[in-house]
Design a protein around this motif. Structure first.
Motif, mmCIF file in Angstrom:
data_model
loop_
_atom_site.group_PDB
_atom_site.id
_atom_site.type_symbol
_atom_site.label_atom_id
_atom_site.label_comp_id
_atom_site.label_asym_id
_atom_site.label_seq_id
_atom_site.Cartn_x
_atom_site.Cartn_y
_atom_site.Cartn_z
ATOM 1 N N GLN A 15 0.815 -1.207 0.000
ATOM 2 C CA GLN A 15 0.000 0.000 0.000
ATOM 3 C C GLN A 15 0.854 1.264 0.000
ATOM 4 O OE1 GLN A 15 -2.667 -0.200 3.330
ATOM 5 N NE2 GLN A 15 -3.862 -1.897 2.495
ATOM 6 N N GLU A 16 2.092 1.147 0.474
ATOM 7 C CA GLU A 16 2.984 2.306 0.531
ATOM 8 C C GLU A 16 3.474 2.744 -0.847
ATOM 9 O OE1 GLU A 16 2.941 0.283 4.429
ATOM 10 O OE2 GLU A 16 3.084 -0.359 2.347
ATOM 11 N N GLY A 17 3.212 1.941 -1.886
ATOM 12 C CA GLY A 17 3.577 2.313 -3.249
ATOM 13 C C GLY A 17 5.028 2.000 -3.591
ATOM 14 N N THR A 18 5.422 2.361 -4.807
ATOM 15 C CA THR A 18 6.781 2.057 -5.262
ATOM 16 C C THR A 18 7.837 2.886 -4.534
ATOM 17 O OG1 THR A 18 6.628 3.688 -7.062
ATOM 18 C CG2 THR A 18 5.948 1.428 -7.562
ATOM 19 N N VAL A 19 7.425 4.024 -3.958
ATOM 20 C CA VAL A 19 8.378 4.857 -3.220
ATOM 21 C C VAL A 19 9.015 4.063 -2.088
ATOM 22 C CG1 VAL A 19 8.601 6.883 -1.735
ATOM 23 C CG2 VAL A 19 7.231 7.021 -3.815
ATOM 24 N N ALA A 20 8.228 3.227 -1.407
ATOM 25 C CA ALA A 20 8.756 2.417 -0.312
ATOM 26 C C ALA A 20 9.781 1.410 -0.821
ATOM 27 C CB ALA A 20 7.618 1.689 0.395
ATOM 28 N N LEU A 21 9.533 0.811 -1.979
ATOM 29 C CA LEU A 21 10.475 -0.145 -2.548
ATOM 30 C C LEU A 21 11.781 0.539 -2.925
ATOM 31 C CD1 LEU A 21 8.120 -2.216 -4.882
ATOM 32 C CD2 LEU A 21 8.510 -2.443 -2.428
ATOM 33 N N GLU A 22 11.667 1.720 -3.518
ATOM 34 C CA GLU A 22 12.863 2.477 -3.881
ATOM 35 C C GLU A 22 13.723 2.768 -2.657
ATOM 36 O OE1 GLU A 22 11.521 5.968 -5.848
ATOM 37 O OE2 GLU A 22 10.697 4.904 -7.580
ATOM 38 N N ARG A 23 13.054 3.114 -1.568
ATOM 39 C CA ARG A 23 13.795 3.479 -0.355
ATOM 40 C C ARG A 23 14.529 2.268 0.226
ATOM 41 N NH1 ARG A 23 11.995 8.086 3.835
ATOM 42 N NH2 ARG A 23 13.882 8.068 5.106
ATOM 43 N N VAL A 24 13.899 1.085 0.190
ATOM 44 C CA VAL A 24 14.558 -0.127 0.688
ATOM 45 C C VAL A 24 15.848 -0.395 -0.092
ATOM 46 C CG1 VAL A 24 14.373 -2.640 0.824
ATOM 47 C CG2 VAL A 24 12.481 -1.210 1.612
ATOM 48 N N LEU A 25 15.754 -0.357 -1.409
ATOM 49 C CA LEU A 25 16.933 -0.617 -2.234
ATOM 50 C C LEU A 25 18.002 0.444 -2.007
ATOM 51 C CD1 LEU A 25 18.227 -2.386 -4.406
ATOM 52 C CD2 LEU A 25 17.096 -0.992 -6.138
ATOM 53 N N LEU A 26 17.578 1.693 -1.890
ATOM 54 C CA LEU A 26 18.529 2.782 -1.705
ATOM 55 C C LEU A 26 19.251 2.672 -0.361
ATOM 56 C CD1 LEU A 26 19.762 5.421 -2.679
ATOM 57 C CD2 LEU A 26 17.793 6.629 -1.719
ATOM 58 N N GLU A 27 18.536 2.344 0.709
ATOM 59 C CA GLU A 27 19.173 2.224 2.019
ATOM 60 C C GLU A 27 20.185 1.086 2.038
ATOM 61 O OE1 GLU A 27 19.058 4.318 4.339
ATOM 62 O OE2 GLU A 27 17.383 5.553 3.650
ATOM 63 N N CYS A 28 19.892 0.018 1.323
ATOM 64 C CA CYS A 28 20.857 -1.091 1.242
ATOM 65 C C CYS A 28 22.100 -0.674 0.462
ATOM 66 C CB CYS A 28 20.208 -2.309 0.594
ATOM 67 S SG CYS A 28 18.896 -3.056 1.597
ATOM 68 N N TYR A 29 21.928 0.206 -0.497
ATOM 69 C CA TYR A 29 23.066 0.717 -1.263
ATOM 70 C C TYR A 29 23.911 1.656 -0.400
ATOM 71 C CZ TYR A 29 25.542 3.693 -4.633
ATOM 72 O OH TYR A 29 26.504 4.416 -5.319
ATOM 73 N N LEU A 30 23.263 2.511 0.348
ATOM 74 C CA LEU A 30 23.972 3.525 1.136
ATOM 75 C C LEU A 30 24.556 2.961 2.430
ATOM 76 C CD1 LEU A 30 21.415 6.440 0.675
ATOM 77 C CD2 LEU A 30 23.721 6.356 -0.284
ATOM 78 N N SER A 31 23.916 1.908 2.969
ATOM 79 C CA SER A 31 24.374 1.323 4.242
ATOM 80 C C SER A 31 24.505 -0.183 4.094
ATOM 81 C CB SER A 31 23.384 1.665 5.369
ATOM 82 O OG SER A 31 23.203 3.050 5.484
ATOM 83 N N PRO A 32 25.475 -0.652 3.310
ATOM 84 C CA PRO A 32 25.628 -2.098 3.102
ATOM 85 C C PRO A 32 25.856 -2.828 4.419
ATOM 86 C CG PRO A 32 27.567 -0.880 2.333
ATOM 87 C CD PRO A 32 26.520 0.134 2.624
ATOM 88 N N GLY A 33 25.173 -3.967 4.571
ATOM 89 C CA GLY A 33 25.278 -4.732 5.802
ATOM 90 C C GLY A 33 24.235 -4.354 6.831
ATOM 91 N N ILE A 34 23.262 -3.550 6.448
ATOM 92 C CA ILE A 34 22.212 -3.113 7.363
ATOM 93 C C ILE A 34 21.318 -4.296 7.746
ATOM 94 C CG2 ILE A 34 20.616 -2.490 5.494
ATOM 95 C CD1 ILE A 34 19.728 -0.096 7.209
ATOM 96 N N SER A 35 20.872 -4.331 9.001
ATOM 97 C CA SER A 35 19.979 -5.400 9.447
ATOM 98 C C SER A 35 18.557 -5.125 8.956
ATOM 99 C CB SER A 35 19.982 -5.492 10.975
ATOM 100 O OG SER A 35 19.347 -4.355 11.547
ATOM 101 N N THR A 36 17.750 -6.173 8.942
ATOM 102 C CA THR A 36 16.363 -6.009 8.491
ATOM 103 C C THR A 36 15.593 -5.057 9.408
ATOM 104 O OG1 THR A 36 16.372 -8.244 7.571
ATOM 105 C CG2 THR A 36 14.223 -7.229 7.944
ATOM 106 N N LYS A 37 15.845 -5.158 10.712
ATOM 107 C CA LYS A 37 15.153 -4.273 11.645
ATOM 108 C C LYS A 37 15.560 -2.817 11.431
ATOM 109 C CE LYS A 37 14.246 -3.458 16.557
ATOM 110 N NZ LYS A 37 14.506 -3.911 17.944
ATOM 111 N N ALA A 38 16.868 -2.578 11.282
ATOM 112 C CA ALA A 38 17.344 -1.212 11.042
ATOM 113 C C ALA A 38 16.816 -0.686 9.712
ATOM 114 C CB ALA A 38 18.862 -1.176 11.065
ATOM 115 N N LEU A 39 16.718 -1.574 8.733
ATOM 116 C CA LEU A 39 16.186 -1.188 7.425
ATOM 117 C C LEU A 39 14.719 -0.779 7.549
ATOM 118 C CD1 LEU A 39 16.748 -0.999 4.369
ATOM 119 C CD2 LEU A 39 16.095 -3.406 4.184
#
Length: 397
Positions: A15-39
């Protein structure tokens, strides 16, 4: 051919739309090794949804679970090629977006020095257009806020009115974030009625090679077709009347992509509770949510009537977002106009007419909308007539 984001969205459709998906991928790019909870915390998403999105990106080959979550080479290439993150000064980025980063000015002091010179030579404010000059620091702080909301790099940004030169501050920030890089993924456009500011912005854009385009336009008229449904966010600091705010928000909203979760950066004076209620009713009528509010965010030069300060709203679109004003705007919107007219509004439900103004049945449109139609209680009205109020007898406008 579907994009990576479209492929993942097609499988889970949050329901959050594609913006939420973009943010997940971007945070993994900017903070490699991030935990699922922190993400999940970073993306303001439930942990189960974050885990589901993560699994879909792993299946698509964009993410990998390796001592936390990180982008694969394919995922990194996607972010850098499609969103323009190649060449980013990641150290500066993290310093600017860090939660509670109070010393952000120190990191961009060189920009503030350049902006001070640019701002010193800008045109004089036209008070008839409710213009008030914000400080260079305020303008840059708005651009940094956009960066923190992940709505800056690689986005198409619109300034609905820009006597504050936010477009210029954003352009300088981009150059600082991408040193020695020919960054072309971010676009900034300005629409304004004042040719003096547009000409000055264009001069600065040419002199400093900033990615800014300007459009001379009277916002009383709907935006031209080539500006509709194509932007990722917009800034606006409209006239501090309910009519002006609704108009500027409507025009900006018509320019945004048809997508949930897109941010709107609205600067507006601090107002009494009744006016604030009418503002929030306008947000709801346009299908917008209030994501954040920052009191005293903006500082102005010589705006004594608002104590040189105004607040910043961060609004977000939903699947019900739509402009309140679609056609040509016939009402008064600048403070000087509103204060000297007697306007007749008609209830859109029962057609009851109510006079609004100092000599009317109610003083302001905000009060009328809060009280509702005296006959049916409806809170939506249409302007049908306006009369200028002179010192003795009013005359037709």
């Amino acid at each position: 051919m579907k994009t990576l984001i479209e492929q993942v969205y097609g499988r889970i459709q949050p329901q959050e739309g594609t913006v939420a998906l973009e943010r997940v991928l971007l945070e993994c790019y900017l903070s490699p090794g991030i935990s699922t909870k922190a993400l999940a915390i970073k993306c303001c998403l439930p942990v189960p949804l974050t885990a589901a999105v993560k699994r879909e990106f792993i299946q698509a080959g964009a993410l990998a679970q390796d001592r936390g979550v990180r982008c694969t080479p394919r995922g990194e290439a996607w972010v850098e090629r499609h969103w323009g993150y190649r060449g980013l000064d990641k150290s500066l980025y993290h310093q600017l977006v860090a939660e509670g980063a109070a010393d952000w000015k120190r990191e961009v002091q060189s920009i503030l020095v350049e902006l001070a010179d640019c701002y010193a030579a800008r045109p004089q404010a036209n008070v008839q257009l409710d213009q008030a000059k914000c400080t260079p620091e305020t303008s840059l702080k708005r651009a940094v806020l956009c960066l923190r909301e992940r709505a800056f790099i690689g986005k198409k940004i619109l300034c609905v009115g820009d006597d504050d030169l936010v477009s210029v501050s954003a352009g300088f920030l981009l150059k600082r974030l991408f040193p020695g890089s020919d960054h072309r993924a971010t676009e900034i456009e300005v629409v304004d009625i004042d040719p003096r500011f547009l000409n000055y912005i264009e001069e600065l854009a040419a002199a400093y090679q900033l990615p800014i385009r300007c459009r001379l336009w009277d916002l009383r008229e709907p935006l031209p077709g080539d500006m509709l449904n194509g932007y990722d966010c917009f800034f606006t600091d409209p006239p501090y009347t309910l009519q002006g705010m609704s108009l500027f928000l409507s025009r900006g909203l018509s320019a945004l992509r048809n997508e949930s979760g897109l941010p709107i950066f609205l600067s507006f004076a601090h107002k009494p509770p009744g006016f604030t209620l009418a503002m929030q009713r306008a947000f709801v009528n346009m299908g917008l949510t209030v994501c954040a509010n920052y009191p005293h965010f903006n500082v102005y030069e010589g705006a004594e009537s608002i104590a040189n300060r105004s607040q910043m709203f961060v609004l977000r679109t939903t699947d019900q977002s739509a402009p309140e004003v679609m056609d040509s705007f016939k009402d008064e919107m600048y403070t000087g106009e509103v204060n000297r007219t007697l306007r007749t509004y008609q209830c859109k439900r029962c057609m009851t007419q109510v006079k609004v103004g100092e000599r009317g049945e109610t003083a302001t449109i905000e009060l009328l909308k809060n009280k509702g139609c005296p006959k049916c209680g409806c809170s939506t009205f249409e302007l049908i007539r306006k009369v200028k109020q002179g010192p003795s007898s009013p005359s037709e406008s």
